[in-house]
Write an enzyme that holds these catalytic residues in place. Structure first.
Site, PDB file in Angstrom:
ATOM      1  N   LYS A   1     -13.794   0.315  -3.939  1.00  0.00           N
ATOM      2  CA  LYS A   1     -14.965   0.779  -3.323  1.00  0.00           C
ATOM      3  C   LYS A   1     -15.809   1.676  -3.795  1.00  0.00           C
ATOM      4  CE  LYS A   1     -11.951   0.849   0.864  1.00  0.00           C
ATOM      5  NZ  LYS A   1     -11.577   1.686   1.917  1.00  0.00           N
TER       6      LYS A   1
ATOM      7  N   GLU B   1       0.706  -1.302  -0.149  1.00  0.00           N
ATOM      8  CA  GLU B   1       0.124   0.001   0.025  1.00  0.00           C
ATOM      9  C   GLU B   1       0.872   1.235   0.051  1.00  0.00           C
ATOM     10  OE1 GLU B   1      -2.940   0.276   3.216  1.00  0.00           O
ATOM     11  OE2 GLU B   1      -4.350  -1.189   2.046  1.00  0.00           O
TER      12      GLU B   1
ATOM     13  N   HIS C   1       9.951 -26.137   1.225  1.00  0.00           N
ATOM     14  CA  HIS C   1       9.351 -27.090   0.508  1.00  0.00           C
ATOM     15  C   HIS C   1       8.219 -26.691  -0.521  1.00  0.00           C
ATOM     16  CE1 HIS C   1      11.483 -29.841   3.517  1.00  0.00           C
ATOM     17  NE2 HIS C   1      11.451 -28.896   3.890  1.00  0.00           N
TER      18      HIS C   1
END
Ligand code: PA5
Length: 490
Positions: free
Chosen positions: A474, A331, A360
């Site tokens: 938004k 951000e 792994h």
């Protein structure tokens, strides 16, 4: 090569600096930019000013995260940490001790990630299964609001109800739940929808007593939705101060109220951050951990194409530190426009990994894949309650050979081997060492990372303190929800 602080905290950059890596000449070339960034940090500390930083509403806004480690009366005037606010947090711990059975902390992004680090590191996986005595009378803690996931929210509600029924059966009276709703803006849908669902469900249960606490912008003239509801209902409030963006809030009452719930040493956490801040004031790059870290990472990115940072702590409970860092880096630096408004599409991409688990799975890519990564390790020097691997199968040579070694030492051998292997194939990596896992060293590393992205913002000439990109979805989501509501009422 390592920069080691008096506390024992160190930044080993041997595999990131030198021949075939970031060179002394590269650092020298950036000398002026580094001096400018360092000067900007001084101005930020003194006045809160950061060039071109605007708030969500487009107004100039101060940046105060660097004041948070300091507990002063003066900071209290800005709703930052003061002797009175710290005293109140201690009183909050005592208020809930032996009095609240479970806390549900609701929040997302900066109102969640730092709190999760504190909880994971200091409580671990089994806190909620311990007896109240083992938890020193402090409550069980659950997190919600970090997703709009009906299954998990339903699970939390059912779990709380089951515990309440159990308490009642054993003659323990009402089960006391505290909902701590955390939202700086006070209206984030993810947080507020969970809050309403959980509050509504719990209020209908006879065996449960619910109390709410709001952690939000304290402004009384222009109240957030959450603040207004809290005032109307007389709930206790903690502050997310002006000038402290979500991803920096672990050092203010967002993180510190969580710290109070779990009985962490708040002063030690801030002391670690404070000592790191002092180290980061050093004018000499080789003695300034944030300036050095930012310079090496930015040069590795801009000159050598290492545009991904794999944050890889060794230790399960440190994984959420990596998740917190993802938000901080992504951000802060992922920006389309620079401070002059020119399109730059800037920023490194963070990745979560944890050792040894991801050796792994991801390590194949780190070792042989695209040359676009810096692997940033975090190592713990000394583990509390380390375990010795016993010689259970003496006739099995491979297993007998590792007996007598502590798990902490084996973990470090695994990390060191990974670092050596990466180095042998020109893969950039570096390591932060925490002498041990405690409040002080956690404060040090979290603050260092916060200050590093502030330097990076200056070096890349982007505003590290805004997040205009998260507003885009938004703006689309709000009307879509309205549409959905209209349809469901049709
Ligand atoms: O860093 C940020 O500002 C964001 O990620 C916020 O923390 C997140 O969106 C939650 O916002 P709020 O605390 O206003 O609910």
């Amino acid at each position: 090569m390592a920069l080691t602080l008096k506390s024992g905290f160190s930044f080993d950059y041997d595999n990131l600096f030198g021949e075939g890596k970031v060179t002394a000449a590269d650092i020298d070339e950036c000398k002026d930019a580094l001096a400018k960034a360092h000067a900007a940090m001084k101005v930020m500390r003194d006045t809160g000013f950061i060039k071109a930083h605007l708030s969500k509403d487009g107004a100039p806004e101060k940046v105060y995260f660097s004041k948070l480690p300091y507990i002063t009366e003066e900071n209290g005037k800005l709703n930052l940490n003061s002797p009175a606010s710290i005293k109140r947090l201690h009183a909050f711990t005592e208020k809930i001790r032996n009095n609240v059975d479970a806390v549900v902390s609701l929040g997302i992004g900066g109102s969640f990630l730092g709190n999760k680090v504190l909880f994971d590191v200091f409580c671990g996986e089994f806190w909620n299964t311990w007896t109240p005595e083992q938890r020193k009378g402090l409550p069980k803690v659950y997190f919600s609001g970090q997703n709009i996931d009906p299954r998990r929210t339903g699970d939390i509600i059912n779990h709380l109800k089951a515990m309440a029924a159990n308490k009642q059966t054993h003659g323990g009276g009402k089960f006391k739940v505290m909902l701590m709703c955390m939202s700086k803006s006070g209206g984030t849908l993810d947080t507020m929808s969970n809050f309403m669902v959980i509050l509504d469900a719990l209020k209908k249960v006879d065996t449960i007593e619910v109390e709410c606490v709001a952690v939000t912008d304290p402004n009384m003239e222009k109240k957030t939705l959450l603040k207004q509801i809290a005032v109307d209902n007389g709930w206790e409030c903690f502050a997310v101060p002006d000038g402290v963006g979500g991803r920096f809030t672990v050092f203010c009452e967002v993180g510190l109220s969580t710290a109070a719930v779990i009985g962490m040493d708040i002063e030690k956490f801030l002391e670690g951050a404070r000592d790191m801040d002092k180290a980061c004031q050093n004018d000499d790059i080789w003695q300034n951990p944030a300036m050095l870290n930012a310079a090496l990472k930015v040069i590795a990115y801009k000159k050598y194409g290492r545009n991904i940072e794999v944050m890889m702590p060794y230790g399960d409970y440190l994984k959420s530190l990596s998740e917190w860092y993802i938000q901080l880096l992504a951000e802060s630096l992922g920006k389309q426009f620079d401070k002059e408004g020119k399109e730059v599409c800037e920023g490194r991409t963070p990745l979560v990994a944890v050792g040894t688990t991801d050796m792994h799975s991801q390590t194949q890519q780190h070792q042989e894949g695209t040359l676009d990564k810096v692997v940033q390790f975090i190592k713990v020097e000394k583990w509390a309650n380390d375990l010795v691997i016993p010689n259970v199968f003496p006739n099995v040579k491979k297993l007998a050979d590792i007996s007598g070694v502590t798990m902490g030492d084996a973990l470090e051998v695994a990390r060191q081997s990974n670092a050596d292997a990466l180095k042998s194939n020109k893969r950039f990596n570096a390591c932060f060492t925490l002498p041990e896992v405690n409040e002080y060293h956690l404060g040090e590393i979290m603050y260092l990372l916060a200050m590093s992205v502030a330097y990076e913002g200056e070096l890349l000439n982007v505003d590290a303190f805004n997040q205009p990109g998260v507003e885009a979805y938004k703006r689309i989501m709000g009307p879509k929800l309205q549409e959905l509501k209209a349809k469901s009422h049709a």
